[in-house]
Design a protein around this motif. Sequence first.
Motif, PDB file in Angstrom:
ATOM      1  N   LEU A  40       0.802  -1.221   0.000  1.00  0.00           N
ATOM      2  CA  LEU A  40       0.000   0.000   0.000  1.00  0.00           C
ATOM      3  C   LEU A  40       0.835   1.271   0.000  1.00  0.00           C
ATOM      4  CD1 LEU A  40      -2.948  -1.024   2.361  1.00  0.00           C
ATOM      5  CD2 LEU A  40      -2.815  -1.111  -0.133  1.00  0.00           C
ATOM      6  N   GLU A  41       2.160   1.145   0.088  1.00  0.00           N
ATOM      7  CA  GLU A  41       3.042   2.311   0.049  1.00  0.00           C
ATOM      8  C   GLU A  41       3.747   2.448  -1.307  1.00  0.00           C
ATOM      9  OE1 GLU A  41       5.753   2.305   3.328  1.00  0.00           O
ATOM     10  OE2 GLU A  41       4.204   1.748   4.790  1.00  0.00           O
ATOM     11  N   ARG A  42       3.446   1.552  -2.231  1.00  0.00           N
ATOM     12  CA  ARG A  42       4.120   1.581  -3.529  1.00  0.00           C
ATOM     13  C   ARG A  42       3.620   2.730  -4.394  1.00  0.00           C
ATOM     14  NH1 ARG A  42       4.051  -4.981  -4.751  1.00  0.00           N
ATOM     15  NH2 ARG A  42       5.656  -5.509  -3.189  1.00  0.00           N
ATOM     16  N   GLU A  43       4.534   3.316  -5.166  1.00  0.00           N
ATOM     17  CA  GLU A  43       4.196   4.406  -6.069  1.00  0.00           C
ATOM     18  C   GLU A  43       4.858   4.161  -7.417  1.00  0.00           C
ATOM     19  OE1 GLU A  43       5.461   8.011  -4.281  1.00  0.00           O
ATOM     20  OE2 GLU A  43       3.926   8.000  -2.707  1.00  0.00           O
ATOM     21  N   ARG A  44       4.182   4.585  -8.465  1.00  0.00           N
ATOM     22  CA  ARG A  44       4.751   4.434  -9.801  1.00  0.00           C
ATOM     23  C   ARG A  44       5.973   5.348  -9.960  1.00  0.00           C
ATOM     24  NH1 ARG A  44      -1.121   5.648 -11.870  1.00  0.00           N
ATOM     25  NH2 ARG A  44      -1.010   6.585  -9.805  1.00  0.00           N
ATOM     26  N   SER A  45       7.051   4.807 -10.498  1.00  0.00           N
ATOM     27  CA  SER A  45       8.316   5.539 -10.571  1.00  0.00           C
ATOM     28  C   SER A  45       8.653   6.020 -11.970  1.00  0.00           C
ATOM     29  CB  SER A  45       9.459   4.642 -10.059  1.00  0.00           C
ATOM     30  OG  SER A  45       9.238   4.278  -8.709  1.00  0.00           O
ATOM     31  N   VAL A  46       8.219   5.299 -12.986  1.00  0.00           N
ATOM     32  CA  VAL A  46       8.518   5.682 -14.371  1.00  0.00           C
ATOM     33  C   VAL A  46       7.630   6.861 -14.750  1.00  0.00           C
ATOM     34  CG1 VAL A  46       8.522   4.946 -16.780  1.00  0.00           C
ATOM     35  CG2 VAL A  46       9.203   3.340 -14.977  1.00  0.00           C
ATOM     36  N   THR A  47       8.240   7.953 -15.214  1.00  0.00           N
ATOM     37  CA  THR A  47       7.479   9.162 -15.537  1.00  0.00           C
ATOM     38  C   THR A  47       7.182   9.300 -17.023  1.00  0.00           C
ATOM     39  OG1 THR A  47       9.506  10.476 -15.775  1.00  0.00           O
ATOM     40  CG2 THR A  47       8.495  10.386 -13.575  1.00  0.00           C
ATOM     41  N   ASN A  48       8.033   8.719 -17.871  1.00  0.00           N
ATOM     42  CA  ASN A  48       7.890   8.852 -19.322  1.00  0.00           C
ATOM     43  C   ASN A  48       8.116   7.503 -19.992  1.00  0.00           C
ATOM     44  OD1 ASN A  48       8.812  11.546 -18.179  1.00  0.00           O
ATOM     45  ND2 ASN A  48       8.362  12.160 -20.284  1.00  0.00           N
ATOM     46  N   VAL A  49       7.432   7.284 -21.092  1.00  0.00           N
ATOM     47  CA  VAL A  49       7.636   6.079 -21.899  1.00  0.00           C
ATOM     48  C   VAL A  49       7.901   6.498 -23.338  1.00  0.00           C
ATOM     49  CG1 VAL A  49       6.499   4.079 -22.937  1.00  0.00           C
ATOM     50  CG2 VAL A  49       6.294   4.481 -20.494  1.00  0.00           C
ATOM     51  N   VAL A  50       8.896   5.874 -23.945  1.00  0.00           N
ATOM     52  CA  VAL A  50       9.153   6.062 -25.372  1.00  0.00           C
ATOM     53  C   VAL A  50       9.135   4.696 -26.037  1.00  0.00           C
ATOM     54  CG1 VAL A  50      10.398   8.253 -25.224  1.00  0.00           C
ATOM     55  CG2 VAL A  50      11.656   6.132 -24.901  1.00  0.00           C
ATOM     56  N   MET A  51       8.291   4.546 -27.041  1.00  0.00           N
ATOM     57  CA  MET A  51       8.257   3.311 -27.815  1.00  0.00           C
ATOM     58  C   MET A  51       9.359   3.410 -28.863  1.00  0.00           C
ATOM     59  SD  MET A  51       5.819   1.546 -26.393  1.00  0.00           S
ATOM     60  CE  MET A  51       5.955   0.207 -27.554  1.00  0.00           C
ATOM     61  N   MET A  52      10.596   3.239 -28.399  1.00  0.00           N
ATOM     62  CA  MET A  52      11.772   3.417 -29.253  1.00  0.00           C
ATOM     63  C   MET A  52      12.716   2.232 -29.152  1.00  0.00           C
ATOM     64  SD  MET A  52      12.851   7.393 -28.635  1.00  0.00           S
ATOM     65  CE  MET A  52      11.703   8.758 -28.866  1.00  0.00           C
TER      66      MET A  52
END
Length: 411
Positions: free
Chosen positions: A186-198
């Motif tokens: 319950l303390e987890r947070e998403r860390s990836v801010t950007n995605v590039v399909m590259m």
Amino acid sequence: MSTEVVAVSAVSAAQQPSPSTPAQQNAVEKVNLLGMSRPQMEKFFEDMGEKKFRAGQVMKWIHQFFVTDFAEMTNISGKLREKLEKICEIKAPEVVHKNYSKDGTRKWVFRVGDGEGSLVETVLIPAEHRSGLRRTLCISSQVGCALDCSFCSTGKQGFQRDLTQAEIIGQLWMANYSYMEDVPVLERERSVTNVVMMGMGEPLLNYDAVLNSMRVMLDDFAYGMSKRRVTLSTSGVVPKIDQMVKDIDVALAISLHAPNNELRNELVPINKKYPLEQLIAACQRYIAKDGNESSRKHVTIEYVMLDGVNDHPEHAQQMIKLLKNLPSKINLIPFNPFPHAPYGRSSRNRIISFQKTLSDAGFVCTIRQTRGDDIDAACGQLVGQVADRTRRAEQWKKKIAQSNEIMRSQG
């Protein structure tokens, strides 16, 4: 019909009485919920006789709390959890290699499907930004690539197959999870801010799976990413760029690498089918959508700097002419040499001079910083521990050796 829905139908059929043996019944493949978009998952639950709001609940557990055990989904009834456990799974691709650079870059090699050669690479690159720490994940869409761009190591490995939605989203899921394996659920947070399909492959040649995966990235019940922070990079599949106009609003990047058709035919062979005039026109159509919330305000132009090939002053002038009516930002990428590569990296002075010419003409032009060199993970050039499933790499190396021998004999 999606592969996930087909699999659900297969599971439902398997639960009916049949003359098959217990071993055959146990061999029924579970449905992987990891890659499903919300509409797909809502249909899945409705087909099970459940309310479709269950889709949002399960998606939050999967993509926001990174839970793979249905028993931990505490706001779902025990009966439904038991049912899901029997017929479903939440399964990311297998990590066969990972390496974390001293500069914060992270690289994974995933095994997808069966076979030692079914491998793809994913790279996460951190960078300081005025809005805070940015973590950009470069995601693959295919095992290998069919386009065979002359400067790209992935193209020399040939094409094996498209990735599924679960295999695409699984890369994002694992990158996030890598920061919180030991963090309470319950303390987890998403860390990836950007995605590039590259990453490996041409995303627009795996259109449906990539489209639905990007929908998951944007979904508030999953990763809730801004459409400005999800970028699709293409070598120029013009009809699919036009299809994207109707289907989704994300940022668009073009792997240009040459400012004229003759040179681009050599470097990016798909240009023979969709030449620059058609490609630039498609980009103009893509960003024609109005609205302050649209991410289509400009196109990012990616340009790998190859020593003595595409880095001359006249190439910069040709770029200015080519892009004069296209709102764009230009990203110059120092070439990342790989074994037997027929090209070298442009000198720093040549790259800076090229940048200055474009900047003086009014373009926003940046030079991509190389990252993760100590783990062989420079973004845009996913050099690889990828098994060669075709003879393309072997033939290509043989061709290079023959060319070198001819040069020696003539010298």
